[in-house]
Design an enzyme around this catalytic site. Structure first.
Site, PDB file in Angstrom:
ATOM      1  N   ASP A 102       0.839  -1.196   0.000  1.00 21.60           N
ATOM      2  CA  ASP A 102       0.000   0.000   0.000  1.00 21.60           C
ATOM      3  C   ASP A 102       0.879   1.252   0.000  1.00 21.60           C
ATOM      4  O   ASP A 102       1.866   1.336   0.740  1.00 21.60           O
ATOM      5  CB  ASP A 102      -0.892  -0.027   1.249  1.00 21.60           C
ATOM      6  CG  ASP A 102      -1.827   1.156   1.324  1.00 21.60           C
ATOM      7  OD1 ASP A 102      -2.704   1.268   0.459  1.00 21.60           O
ATOM      8  OD2 ASP A 102      -1.685   1.965   2.263  1.00 21.60           O
ATOM      9  N   GLU A 130       1.701  -0.521  -5.008  1.00 26.72           N
ATOM     10  CA  GLU A 130       0.784   0.562  -5.339  1.00 26.72           C
ATOM     11  C   GLU A 130       1.694   1.776  -5.517  1.00 26.72           C
ATOM     12  O   GLU A 130       2.152   2.361  -4.529  1.00 26.72           O
ATOM     13  CB  GLU A 130      -0.229   0.808  -4.219  1.00 26.72           C
ATOM     14  CG  GLU A 130      -1.233   1.888  -4.582  1.00 26.72           C
ATOM     15  CD  GLU A 130      -2.191   2.225  -3.444  1.00 26.72           C
ATOM     16  OE1 GLU A 130      -3.367   2.500  -3.728  1.00 26.72           O
ATOM     17  OE2 GLU A 130      -1.755   2.211  -2.272  1.00 26.72           O
TER      18      GLU A 130
END
Length: 699
Positions: free
Chosen positions: A334, A371
């Site tokens: 993330d 990401e």
């Protein structure tokens, strides 16, 4: 910058001084090692087995060099509940408080007390019998990712026993495994299962952090996803349930990828909860200015400072633990751009942490998915993570949504589409304009939807977000969604609109699963799950976000399309190249691509960007190293105006076998054969896939 700030160095990150942090068990108890570079004292506090508020011993730790503090005690046995306390300077950026009980950062298990900040670490017996089960080791070109939420997947599943609803064990139940195998997905990518906490702000509004992007600890599994029985038994049993889930999924050939949140923690900004890293060494773990003001590049109040050896090592050690002890197959990082920011807070793909993740033998063979952005300056880094990394491709997402949705919406309003088919074709063929030849098409993790944003159903049913239930006056969530409601906002009984929406979903799914790259399907999209237009449902732990398993006929039809597409992808290596082809060269495991217009002629340069030309024929010929050669023809028509397509005359192609069409409400039960020069009529937007067959195939 403060002269007391820890500095980073590649050797320092893997320094032996930072080895064996946390609790190591041995005969006669265990040894606890904790890092705090600025502390003046550190204490171990051990609690009664039954009463988390009753401390039975306070034991000082000894500084052993390199910022590490250590103690060996017979009290550190499996099941022991403990905390640490640290005291130190009171300068800017320091937040020491000897009265605060802290989670030990390497805790393998947690127990909770009465309050939001009332946690205890637990010494865990890490033993587990894996038997003969091994990681599936699915190659990236054959990987199809299914992104889902541990609780949401099974909370309402009628074939899963109620005691297992919403649990790790529920995910590994035969009914769930059967669903995954029927679809043909090869990996489940789970939203965060590291222990996390709900923000006080949400608690005040009666909401919860459902998604879990608010890490409390990087080693402990989130206990709330374990069965009630195992929660009662304690942290050992919770961990065994997680490992049992992984083992059963591996037995079925399904990999497990974890969505991991190392970029920030649940301690939020200064003034937020002090549960672990902030109390141990605030300046060593979090990015901040000289005056102690946090540099927040995550939008969550703090950013972990991976330019320091201790913080970077914490991440590496956590990854090692999950990859080795828990047998996890991959990680989706993330806001990964935050992890690659140096001491000057600038992103670099050569960051020691990013390079260590790639080179660490313990992480060899583990899938590494970034990401590739955060919200800080220079935070958008799609395409820049370098060899060895795979990246969520937001450029792919946006272009595909535009082509099938917002462009069609624009055409209805203006009478003409805004762009042609060229940009879409680039994404379909593997995004060579984003990823280097060295990395190839598999660097791209393709997605149309994800947990964050509209579901597939809502993408074709809403023009704007509907997030009032989040309690932020509809201010949260993305405003630009590239969605199209097809003539009515949300619910409608108009069959024409509903049919157009269903076909739009099939076009989007067809594009996703037939594109070069690694496809990621969001759980529930295979049956058209809706969140009633909420594009930021992170705070809803309710039927809004749990999957429903009560499906209408059209939903079963959509699921059948997904299963057919995944099977076709597996059967046709031309759809999943490992490398980009190069003109005039033989590149193993690439796909040679040829492009034709609706007349069957080679696409001219002018037509690529002609906004009035939205029809494309795409021939991909594989150059496999370990499979049979094959060719496919894909027709794409991105306009609501009817078109007649002439199949191209191509070398050694005797027939085109039609194997899938987005025009069908339910997938074809019988294939049809067509000859070069035949005409295929498309009344509106649509896709048609053919297998190219030859009587005498080329050698």
């Amino acid at each position: 910058m403060s002269p007391d700030r820890p500095t980073a160095a590649v050797p320092g990150l893997l320094s032996p001084a930072l080895d064996d942090l946390g609790v190591t068990l041995h005969d006669g108890g265990g040894t606890l090692r904790v890092w705090s570079g600025r502390a003046e004292s550190v204490e171990l506090v051990v609690f009664d087995d039954a009463d988390l508020d009753w401390s039975v011993a306070d034991v000082p730790l000894t500084s052993v060099g390199g910022g590490v503090w250590s103690v060996t005690s017979e009290l550190l046995r499996p099941g022991a509940r403990y905390a640490v306390r640290a005291d130190g300077p009171r300068g800017s950026g320091d937040t020491f408080n000897r009265g605060t009980l802290l989670i030990e950062p390497y805790s393998r298990g947690l127990a909770t007390g009465d309050g939001y900040e009332d946690w205890r670490s637990v010494v865990v017996d890490r033993g587990f019998d894996w038997g003969e089960v091994r990681k599936p080791g699915t190659p990236m070109d054959r990987t199809v990712i299914y992104e889902g939420h541990v609780k949401g997947l099974t909370k309402r599943h009628p074939a899963v026993p109620p005691a297992l609803h919403g649990t790790y064990a529920g995910l590994a139940h035969p009914a769930m495994i059967e669903h995954l195998l029927e679809l043909g997905v090869t990996a489940v990518q789970l939203l965060p299962i590291h222990a996390f906490a709900t923000e006080p702000r949400l608690l005040q509004h009666g909401l919860a952090n459902y998604w879990g992007y608010n890490s409390l600890n990087f080693f402990s599994p989130h206990a709330a996803y374990a069965t009630e029985e195992n929660r009662r038994r304690g942290a050992d049993a919770v961990l065994r349930e997680v490992k049992g889930m992984v083992k059963l999924l591996h037995q079925a050939g399904i990999e497990v990828i974890l969505d991991v949140v190392y970029n920030h923690t649940s301690e939020e900004g200064i003034g937020g909860p002090r549960t672990s890293l902030r109390g141990l060494d605030n300046r060593g773990y979090y990015r901040q200015q000289d005056d102690g003001t946090y540099i927040d590049v995550t939008g969550c109040g703090n950013a972990v400072d991976t330019s320091t050896d201790a913080a970077a090592r914490l991440v590496v050690d956590s990854l090692r633990y999950w990859a080795e002890d828990v047998q996890i197959d991959g990680f989706r990082f993330d806001l990964a751009a935050t992890l690659g920011r140096d001491a000057g807070h600038v992103f670099t793909p050569e960051h020691p942490l990013l390079q260590t993740i790639l080179s660490d033998p313990a992480l060899s063979g583990v899938k590494k998915i970034a990401e590739p952005w955060d919200v800080g300056m220079g935070g958008w880094q799609t395409g820049n993570f370098g060899p060895g990394w795979h990246e969520w491709n937001d450029r792919y997402r946006d272009r595909v949504r535009n082509f099938w949705l917002s462009d069609i919406d624009y055409a209805r309003r203006a009478g003409v589409t805004p762009v042609g088919v060229g940009g879409f074709a680039t994404r379909l063929a593997g995004s060579a304009n984003t990823f280097t030849a060295e990395r190839g098409p598999l660097a791209s993790v393709n997605f149309v939807t994800a947990h964050d944003g509209f579901t597939l159903h809502d993408l074709v049913s809403y023009d704007v977000k509907h997030n009032i239930a989040n309690g932020e006056q509809n201010r949260d969530g993305a405003d630009t969604n590239r969605s199209f409601n097809h003539g009515a906002e949300g619910h409608t009984t108009d069959e024409g609109i509903l049919a157009a929406r269903r076909k739009a979903m099939r076009n989007l799914l067809g594009t996703l699963l037939l594109s070069a790259g690694v496809p990621m399907l969001t759980a529930g999209d295979e049956v058209g799950r809706s969140q009633r237009g909420n594009n930021n449902a992170y705070c809803h732990d309710s039927p809004l976000t749990w999957l429903s398993w009560d499906h209408a006929e059209w939903q079963s039809d959509l699921k059948a399309h997904v299963a057919r597409l995944i099977r076709l992808r597996d059967e046709n290596p031309a759809l999943r190249p490992v490398r980009y082809a190069r003109r005039g060269e033989h590149v193993p495991s690439a796909s040679i691509m040829e492009w034709y217009d609706e007349t069957g002629r080679t696409m001219s340069d002018e037509r690529w960007n002609d906004s009035t030309k939205r029809t494309l024929q795409y021939v991909a010929s594989s150059t496999p190293e370990n499979e049979e050669r094959n060719r496919i023809l894909l027709i794409v028509h991105g306009s609501e105006h009817a078109v007649s397509v002439t199949l191209p005359e191509i070398e050694a192609a005797d027939r085109f076998v039609r194997v899938w069409s987005s025009l069908d409400e339910r997938p074809l039960t019988e294939v049809t054969e067509h000859a070069p020069g035949d005409r295929i009529d498309l009344p509106s937007t649509g896709m048609e896939l053919f297998r190219v067959e030859s009587v005498n195939p080329p050698g």
